[in-house]
Motif scaffolding. Structure first.
Motif, PDB file in Angstrom:
ATOM      1  N   UNK A   8      15.113  51.718 -52.071  1.00  0.00           N
ATOM      2  CA  UNK A   8      14.348  52.566 -51.681  1.00  0.00           C
ATOM      3  C   UNK A   8      14.250  53.206 -50.022  1.00  0.00           C
ATOM      4  N   UNK A   9      14.904  53.973 -49.680  1.00  0.00           N
ATOM      5  CA  UNK A   9      14.362  54.201 -48.281  1.00  0.00           C
ATOM      6  C   UNK A   9      13.668  53.680 -48.092  1.00  0.00           C
ATOM      7  N   UNK A  10      12.491  54.145 -48.653  1.00  0.00           N
ATOM      8  CA  UNK A  10      11.166  53.989 -47.542  1.00  0.00           C
ATOM      9  C   UNK A  10      10.724  52.883 -47.783  1.00  0.00           C
ATOM     10  N   UNK A  11      11.683  51.652 -48.826  1.00  0.00           N
ATOM     11  CA  UNK A  11      10.695  50.302 -48.621  1.00  0.00           C
ATOM     12  C   UNK A  11      12.145  50.184 -47.038  1.00  0.00           C
ATOM     13  N   UNK A  12      13.309  50.276 -47.248  1.00  0.00           N
ATOM     14  CA  UNK A  12      14.290  49.676 -46.510  1.00  0.00           C
ATOM     15  C   UNK A  12      13.424  50.130 -45.355  1.00  0.00           C
ATOM     16  N   UNK A  13      13.808  50.897 -45.228  1.00  0.00           N
ATOM     17  CA  UNK A  13      13.069  51.554 -43.708  1.00  0.00           C
ATOM     18  C   UNK A  13      11.879  50.732 -42.701  1.00  0.00           C
ATOM     19  N   UNK A  14      11.062  50.465 -44.043  1.00  0.00           N
ATOM     20  CA  UNK A  14      10.084  49.444 -43.175  1.00  0.00           C
ATOM     21  C   UNK A  14      10.731  48.527 -42.660  1.00  0.00           C
ATOM     22  N   UNK A  15      11.289  47.738 -43.636  1.00  0.00           N
ATOM     23  CA  UNK A  15      12.453  46.336 -43.772  1.00  0.00           C
ATOM     24  C   UNK A  15      12.949  46.604 -42.257  1.00  0.00           C
ATOM     25  N   UNK A  16      13.479  47.701 -42.266  1.00  0.00           N
ATOM     26  CA  UNK A  16      14.551  47.755 -41.541  1.00  0.00           C
ATOM     27  C   UNK A  16      13.770  48.097 -39.756  1.00  0.00           C
ATOM     28  N   UNK A  17      12.427  47.950 -40.305  1.00  0.00           N
ATOM     29  CA  UNK A  17      11.445  48.161 -38.779  1.00  0.00           C
ATOM     30  C   UNK A  17      11.160  46.379 -38.501  1.00  0.00           C
ATOM     31  N   UNK A  19       9.234  44.554 -41.120  1.00  0.00           N
ATOM     32  CA  UNK A  19       8.442  44.668 -41.929  1.00  0.00           C
ATOM     33  C   UNK A  19       8.622  43.412 -43.458  1.00  0.00           C
ATOM     34  N   UNK A  20       8.220  42.329 -43.014  1.00  0.00           N
ATOM     35  CA  UNK A  20       8.786  40.903 -45.101  1.00  0.00           C
ATOM     36  C   UNK A  20       7.633  41.500 -45.720  1.00  0.00           C
ATOM     37  N   UNK A  21       6.640  42.059 -45.727  1.00  0.00           N
ATOM     38  CA  UNK A  21       5.722  42.238 -46.888  1.00  0.00           C
ATOM     39  C   UNK A  21       5.251  44.082 -46.943  1.00  0.00           C
ATOM     40  N   UNK A  22       5.325  44.327 -47.452  1.00  0.00           N
ATOM     41  CA  UNK A  22       5.601  46.152 -48.209  1.00  0.00           C
ATOM     42  C   UNK A  22       4.855  45.776 -49.036  1.00  0.00           C
ATOM     43  N   UNK A  23       3.665  46.915 -48.878  1.00  0.00           N
ATOM     44  CA  UNK A  23       3.088  47.385 -49.855  1.00  0.00           C
ATOM     45  C   UNK A  23       2.881  48.881 -50.004  1.00  0.00           C
ATOM     46  N   UNK A  24       2.934  48.905 -51.481  1.00  0.00           N
ATOM     47  CA  UNK A  24       2.948  50.588 -51.826  1.00  0.00           C
ATOM     48  C   UNK A  24       1.296  50.525 -52.601  1.00  0.00           C
ATOM     49  N   UNK A 112       3.720  46.200 -43.947  1.00  0.00           N
ATOM     50  CA  UNK A 112       3.685  47.581 -43.508  1.00  0.00           C
ATOM     51  C   UNK A 112       3.007  48.626 -45.055  1.00  0.00           C
ATOM     52  N   UNK A 113       2.592  49.290 -45.323  1.00  0.00           N
ATOM     53  CA  UNK A 113       1.750  50.037 -45.997  1.00  0.00           C
ATOM     54  C   UNK A 113       2.214  50.993 -46.499  1.00  0.00           C
ATOM     55  N   UNK A 114       2.918  51.576 -47.522  1.00  0.00           N
ATOM     56  CA  UNK A 114       4.050  52.926 -47.693  1.00  0.00           C
ATOM     57  C   UNK A 114       2.569  53.136 -48.664  1.00  0.00           C
ATOM     58  N   UNK A 115       1.734  54.535 -48.271  1.00  0.00           N
ATOM     59  CA  UNK A 115       0.501  55.289 -48.943  1.00  0.00           C
ATOM     60  C   UNK A 115       1.046  56.699 -49.798  1.00  0.00           C
ATOM     61  N   UNK A 116       0.612  56.479 -50.866  1.00  0.00           N
ATOM     62  CA  UNK A 116       1.077  58.021 -51.133  1.00  0.00           C
ATOM     63  C   UNK A 116      -0.112  58.837 -50.962  1.00  0.00           C
ATOM     64  N   UNK A 117       0.310  60.240 -50.719  1.00  0.00           N
ATOM     65  CA  UNK A 117      -0.278  61.422 -49.597  1.00  0.00           C
ATOM     66  C   UNK A 117       0.260  61.529 -48.176  1.00  0.00           C
ATOM     67  N   UNK A 118      -0.994  62.345 -47.962  1.00  0.00           N
ATOM     68  CA  UNK A 118      -1.120  62.708 -46.401  1.00  0.00           C
ATOM     69  C   UNK A 118      -2.167  62.348 -45.587  1.00  0.00           C
ATOM     70  N   UNK A 119      -2.987  61.350 -46.212  1.00  0.00           N
ATOM     71  CA  UNK A 119      -4.668  61.089 -45.660  1.00  0.00           C
ATOM     72  C   UNK A 119      -4.868  59.720 -45.177  1.00  0.00           C
TER      73      UNK A 119
END
Length: 205
Positions: A8-17, A19-24, A112-119
């Motif tokens: 998925x583009x969001x996980x991959x974008x974090x890894x491209x920067x 990140x090794x431990x990407x958490x939703x 790297x955290x992927x956080x649902x929403x905009x808050x």
């Protein structure tokens, strides 16, 4: 390629920067009149199961079927904020507290955290991405969404056994007609959020 594939583009974008431990990270239970708010942090360590999606788009049966598959392919942390904390802090702050507890419960700290929403919670001090509708755009967030929903629904069903008549096993504490009727018949319990307007109004009558 599915938007909820491991690439998925969001996980991959974090890894491209780097990140090794990407958490939703996601939560459930901001709106109900009763029960805690529950958060889940999920790190995919294997391919996500087929059919993973935003928990709101899945039936309860489908979510339950996904649970063991998600537990097998994710590192998981849960966090809750109690009714007392919701009433003391307010629902937004209590939600952020539950999310902090979920991240703290992980074995491996995220980079790297992927956080649902905009808050963005104020405690977040690592790289992160806020994603509106993230539970439909990120498999990590979708996993957290489903697991948090399952955990909270099970908890509310258990509370329904102690406090029958409110329909919590079906409405999970939301202000449905059945819940309103239960309040009219049985009154407010210790599991109701007294800071929420409908409950506060009942107590003031």
């Amino acid at each position: 390629m599915s938007i909820l594939s491991p690439q998925s583009i969001n996980e991959q974008a974090a890894r491209d920067r780097g990140a090794r431990v990407v958490v939703g990270l996601d939560e459930v239970g901001r709106g109900p009149w009763a029960g805690p708010v529950v958060a889940c942090a999920a790190r995919l360590i294997g391919p996500p199961p087929e059919g993973l999606d935003d928990s709101k788009k899945l039936t309860a049966r489908r979510r339950e079927a996904l649970a063991p598959q998600l537990e097998a392919c994710c590192e998981i942390g849960y966090g809750e904020a109690s009714v007392a904390e919701i009433d003391t802090l307010n629902i937004r702050a209590a939600t952020h507290l539950a999310m902090a507890r979920a991240v703290a419960a992980l074995r491996t700290p995220p980079d790297h955290l992927l956080i649902d929403g905009n808050d963005r919670p104020g405690w977040v001090d690592c790289p992160h991405t806020l994603i509106i509708g993230g539970d439909g755009l990120s498999p990590s967030i979708a996993a957290a969404s489903v697991l948090a929903k399952i955990r909270r629904d099970r908890g509310m069903a258990a509370l329904a056994q102690q406090h029958p008549g409110y329909g919590w096993e079906r409405n999970a504490g939301y202000g449905t007609r059945q819940h309103q009727d239960g309040l009219a018949r049985h009154g407010v319990t210790q599991h109701h959020r007294r800071s929420f307007a409908p409950i506060r109004k009942m107590l003031c009558q």
